[in-house]
Design a protein around this motif. Structure first.
Motif, PDB file in Angstrom:
ATOM      1  N   VAL A  84      -9.931  -5.064  -0.717  1.00  0.00           N
ATOM      2  CA  VAL A  84      -9.067  -4.562  -1.777  1.00  0.00           C
ATOM      3  C   VAL A  84      -8.642  -5.751  -2.645  1.00  0.00           C
ATOM      4  O   VAL A  84      -8.357  -6.825  -2.119  1.00  0.00           O
ATOM      5  N   PRO A  85      -8.593  -5.588  -3.961  1.00  0.00           N
ATOM      6  CA  PRO A  85      -8.138  -6.684  -4.826  1.00  0.00           C
ATOM      7  C   PRO A  85      -6.710  -7.123  -4.477  1.00  0.00           C
ATOM      8  O   PRO A  85      -5.881  -6.309  -4.063  1.00  0.00           O
ATOM      9  N   GLU A  86      -6.449  -8.390  -4.640  1.00  0.00           N
ATOM     10  CA  GLU A  86      -5.143  -8.968  -4.291  1.00  0.00           C
ATOM     11  C   GLU A  86      -3.983  -8.304  -5.035  1.00  0.00           C
ATOM     12  O   GLU A  86      -2.898  -8.152  -4.482  1.00  0.00           O
ATOM     13  N   HIS A  87      -4.186  -7.899  -6.286  1.00  0.00           N
ATOM     14  CA  HIS A  87      -3.070  -7.318  -7.042  1.00  0.00           C
ATOM     15  C   HIS A  87      -2.654  -5.937  -6.504  1.00  0.00           C
ATOM     16  O   HIS A  87      -1.587  -5.441  -6.840  1.00  0.00           O
ATOM     17  N   TYR A  88      -3.454  -5.311  -5.632  1.00  0.00           N
ATOM     18  CA  TYR A  88      -3.074  -4.049  -4.996  1.00  0.00           C
ATOM     19  C   TYR A  88      -1.978  -4.269  -3.951  1.00  0.00           C
ATOM     20  O   TYR A  88      -1.353  -3.313  -3.505  1.00  0.00           O
ATOM     21  N   LEU A  89      -1.758  -5.522  -3.528  1.00  0.00           N
ATOM     22  CA  LEU A  89      -0.816  -5.823  -2.459  1.00  0.00           C
ATOM     23  C   LEU A  89       0.634  -5.880  -2.934  1.00  0.00           C
ATOM     24  O   LEU A  89       1.550  -5.926  -2.118  1.00  0.00           O
ATOM     25  N   VAL A  90       0.852  -5.867  -4.240  1.00  0.00           N
ATOM     26  CA  VAL A  90       2.201  -5.810  -4.799  1.00  0.00           C
ATOM     27  C   VAL A  90       2.753  -4.414  -4.485  1.00  0.00           C
ATOM     28  O   VAL A  90       2.052  -3.419  -4.706  1.00  0.00           O
ATOM     29  N   PRO A  91       3.979  -4.312  -3.947  1.00  0.00           N
ATOM     30  CA  PRO A  91       4.498  -3.003  -3.515  1.00  0.00           C
ATOM     31  C   PRO A  91       4.398  -1.882  -4.547  1.00  0.00           C
ATOM     32  O   PRO A  91       4.030  -0.761  -4.199  1.00  0.00           O
ATOM     33  N   SER A  92       4.692  -2.152  -5.809  1.00  0.00           N
ATOM     34  CA  SER A  92       4.617  -1.091  -6.819  1.00  0.00           C
ATOM     35  C   SER A  92       3.176  -0.630  -7.036  1.00  0.00           C
ATOM     36  O   SER A  92       2.905   0.564  -7.193  1.00  0.00           O
ATOM     37  N   LYS A  93       2.239  -1.572  -7.034  1.00  0.00           N
ATOM     38  CA  LYS A  93       0.819  -1.223  -7.186  1.00  0.00           C
ATOM     39  C   LYS A  93       0.304  -0.515  -5.929  1.00  0.00           C
ATOM     40  O   LYS A  93      -0.491   0.424  -6.026  1.00  0.00           O
ATOM     41  N   ALA A  94       0.775  -0.950  -4.755  1.00  0.00           N
ATOM     42  CA  ALA A  94       0.382  -0.307  -3.490  1.00  0.00           C
ATOM     43  C   ALA A  94       0.820   1.157  -3.489  1.00  0.00           C
ATOM     44  O   ALA A  94       0.062   2.045  -3.073  1.00  0.00           O
ATOM     45  N   LEU A  95       2.028   1.411  -3.971  1.00  0.00           N
ATOM     46  CA  LEU A  95       2.533   2.783  -4.056  1.00  0.00           C
ATOM     47  C   LEU A  95       1.696   3.605  -5.031  1.00  0.00           C
ATOM     48  O   LEU A  95       1.318   4.747  -4.745  1.00  0.00           O
ATOM     49  N   GLU A  96       1.385   3.016  -6.170  1.00  0.00           N
ATOM     50  CA  GLU A  96       0.554   3.692  -7.178  1.00  0.00           C
ATOM     51  C   GLU A  96      -0.827   4.033  -6.605  1.00  0.00           C
ATOM     52  O   GLU A  96      -1.315   5.150  -6.785  1.00  0.00           O
ATOM     53  N   GLU A  97      -1.449   3.084  -5.918  1.00  0.00           N
ATOM     54  CA  GLU A  97      -2.787   3.298  -5.353  1.00  0.00           C
ATOM     55  C   GLU A  97      -2.776   4.328  -4.230  1.00  0.00           C
ATOM     56  O   GLU A  97      -3.695   5.139  -4.116  1.00  0.00           O
ATOM     57  N   SER A  98      -1.741   4.299  -3.402  1.00  0.00           N
ATOM     58  CA  SER A  98      -1.673   5.271  -2.309  1.00  0.00           C
ATOM     59  C   SER A  98      -1.437   6.684  -2.841  1.00  0.00           C
ATOM     60  O   SER A  98      -1.998   7.652  -2.321  1.00  0.00           O
ATOM     61  N   VAL A 120      -3.960  19.034   2.807  1.00  0.00           N
ATOM     62  CA  VAL A 120      -2.697  18.454   2.343  1.00  0.00           C
ATOM     63  C   VAL A 120      -2.239  17.396   3.342  1.00  0.00           C
ATOM     64  O   VAL A 120      -1.860  16.285   2.959  1.00  0.00           O
ATOM     65  N   GLU A 121      -2.293  17.741   4.625  1.00  0.00           N
ATOM     66  CA  GLU A 121      -1.847  16.816   5.677  1.00  0.00           C
ATOM     67  C   GLU A 121      -2.768  15.602   5.767  1.00  0.00           C
ATOM     68  O   GLU A 121      -2.309  14.470   5.921  1.00  0.00           O
ATOM     69  N   ILE A 122      -4.076  15.824   5.660  1.00  0.00           N
ATOM     70  CA  ILE A 122      -5.037  14.719   5.708  1.00  0.00           C
ATOM     71  C   ILE A 122      -4.763  13.729   4.576  1.00  0.00           C
ATOM     72  O   ILE A 122      -4.674  12.515   4.804  1.00  0.00           O
ATOM     73  N   SER A 123      -4.642  14.229   3.372  1.00  0.00           N
ATOM     74  CA  SER A 123      -4.444  13.336   2.223  1.00  0.00           C
ATOM     75  C   SER A 123      -3.093  12.623   2.303  1.00  0.00           C
ATOM     76  O   SER A 123      -2.987  11.458   1.923  1.00  0.00           O
ATOM     77  N   LYS A 124      -2.080  13.281   2.838  1.00  0.00           N
ATOM     78  CA  LYS A 124      -0.763  12.664   2.985  1.00  0.00           C
ATOM     79  C   LYS A 124      -0.818  11.509   3.993  1.00  0.00           C
ATOM     80  O   LYS A 124      -0.339  10.403   3.712  1.00  0.00           O
ATOM     81  N   ILE A 125      -1.414  11.738   5.146  1.00  0.00           N
ATOM     82  CA  ILE A 125      -1.480  10.700   6.181  1.00  0.00           C
ATOM     83  C   ILE A 125      -2.401   9.562   5.749  1.00  0.00           C
ATOM     84  O   ILE A 125      -2.096   8.384   5.972  1.00  0.00           O
ATOM     85  N   ALA A 126      -3.518   9.879   5.105  1.00  0.00           N
ATOM     86  CA  ALA A 126      -4.423   8.832   4.609  1.00  0.00           C
ATOM     87  C   ALA A 126      -3.715   7.947   3.589  1.00  0.00           C
ATOM     88  O   ALA A 126      -3.842   6.718   3.626  1.00  0.00           O
ATOM     89  N   ALA A 127      -2.955   8.555   2.687  1.00  0.00           N
ATOM     90  CA  ALA A 127      -2.226   7.786   1.668  1.00  0.00           C
ATOM     91  C   ALA A 127      -1.147   6.912   2.307  1.00  0.00           C
ATOM     92  O   ALA A 127      -0.981   5.750   1.926  1.00  0.00           O
ATOM     93  N   GLN A 128      -0.430   7.453   3.292  1.00  0.00           N
ATOM     94  CA  GLN A 128       0.598   6.663   3.988  1.00  0.00           C
ATOM     95  C   GLN A 128      -0.042   5.483   4.718  1.00  0.00           C
ATOM     96  O   GLN A 128       0.490   4.371   4.697  1.00  0.00           O
ATOM     97  N   SER A 129      -1.172   5.721   5.351  1.00  0.00           N
ATOM     98  CA  SER A 129      -1.874   4.656   6.075  1.00  0.00           C
ATOM     99  C   SER A 129      -2.338   3.564   5.114  1.00  0.00           C
ATOM    100  O   SER A 129      -2.193   2.367   5.402  1.00  0.00           O
ATOM    101  N   TYR A 130      -2.876   3.975   3.981  1.00  0.00           N
ATOM    102  CA  TYR A 130      -3.347   3.029   2.973  1.00  0.00           C
ATOM    103  C   TYR A 130      -2.172   2.207   2.424  1.00  0.00           C
ATOM    104  O   TYR A 130      -2.264   0.987   2.281  1.00  0.00           O
ATOM    105  N   TYR A 131      -1.064   2.871   2.157  1.00  0.00           N
ATOM    106  CA  TYR A 131       0.127   2.190   1.648  1.00  0.00           C
ATOM    107  C   TYR A 131       0.627   1.145   2.649  1.00  0.00           C
ATOM    108  O   TYR A 131       0.903   0.000   2.286  1.00  0.00           O
ATOM    109  N   LYS A 132       0.724   1.542   3.924  1.00  0.00           N
ATOM    110  CA  LYS A 132       1.179   0.597   4.957  1.00  0.00           C
ATOM    111  C   LYS A 132       0.225  -0.583   5.065  1.00  0.00           C
ATOM    112  O   LYS A 132       0.665  -1.725   5.195  1.00  0.00           O
ATOM    113  N   ALA A 133      -1.076  -0.318   5.007  1.00  0.00           N
ATOM    114  CA  ALA A 133      -2.068  -1.397   5.098  1.00  0.00           C
ATOM    115  C   ALA A 133      -1.900  -2.383   3.945  1.00  0.00           C
ATOM    116  O   ALA A 133      -1.966  -3.600   4.151  1.00  0.00           O
TER     117      ALA A 133
END
Length: 182
Positions: A84-98, A120-133
């Motif tokens: 993942v590009p480094e600029h995705y690691l900024v919290p606001s960008k991470a939230l946007e991407e998730s 709905v549940e799959i996409s929610k958990i996948a997005a939360q996992s991506y955000y945490k990562a």
């Protein structure tokens, strides 16, 4: 040739009805055959996802001649580019991407299979996992995939067309496509 995937033995024992075991002598004299067979685990990343990621890498390396030289010298260099590009690691960008992943994965699951509540549940958990990562500064897509698949195993797929690994593969494929287009 050795298998690259872990395999496990499954024993199948015929299910007996209660009427066939009514008395004790019937139970003690009954021989139950067991069938043993080997089942291979599915690969974590499908060939489709790998080919998409390799295509993305080739297009990146074609625009950068230095990367092409490195690829020829070190065949494992491609693995390093799956990040993942480094600029995705900024919290606001991470939230946007998730949030983008939640919406896009939900639409993809509905379009690819059929609309169902599990999507709905799959996409929610996948997005939360991506955000945490992203917040944990994990940039390697392989690590993100494995962590996401483990978290997606918490969902019941009993009445669904897909499972944890196919859902995680789809999510990572969508992420890779977005990175490639950026």
């Amino acid at each position: 040739m050795k298998s690259l995937y872990a395999a496990r033995t499954i024993t199948a024992i015929p299910k007996l009805s209660s009427s066939s075991c009514n008395n004790i002598s019937a139970r003690t004299n009954l021989a139950v055959p067991a069938l043993n067979f080997l089942v291979q685990s599915q690969p974590i990343v499908t060939k489709f996802v790998l080919s998409k990621l390799q295509t993305a890498l080739r297009s990146q390396s074609a625009s950068n001649p230095e990367t092409q030289v490195d690829e020829e010298e070190d065949p494992d260099a491609q693995v390093q580019d799956l990040s993942v590009p480094e600029h995705y690691l900024v919290p606001s960008k991470a939230l946007e991407e998730s949030e983008w992943l939640r919406v896009t994965l939900h639409k993809w699951l509905d379009d690819e299979y059929c609309p169902e509540p599990t999507n709905v549940e799959i996409s929610k958990i996948a997005a939360q996992s991506y955000y945490k990562a992203l917040l944990e500064k994990q940039t390697d897509l392989g690590e993100i995939l494995l962590k996401m698949a483990m978290e997606l195993e918490s969902i019941s797929y009993q009445e669904s067309f897909h499972g944890a690994f196919s859902s995680a593969n789809a999510a990572v494929s969508l992420i890779a496509q977005r990175i490639e287009q950026a």
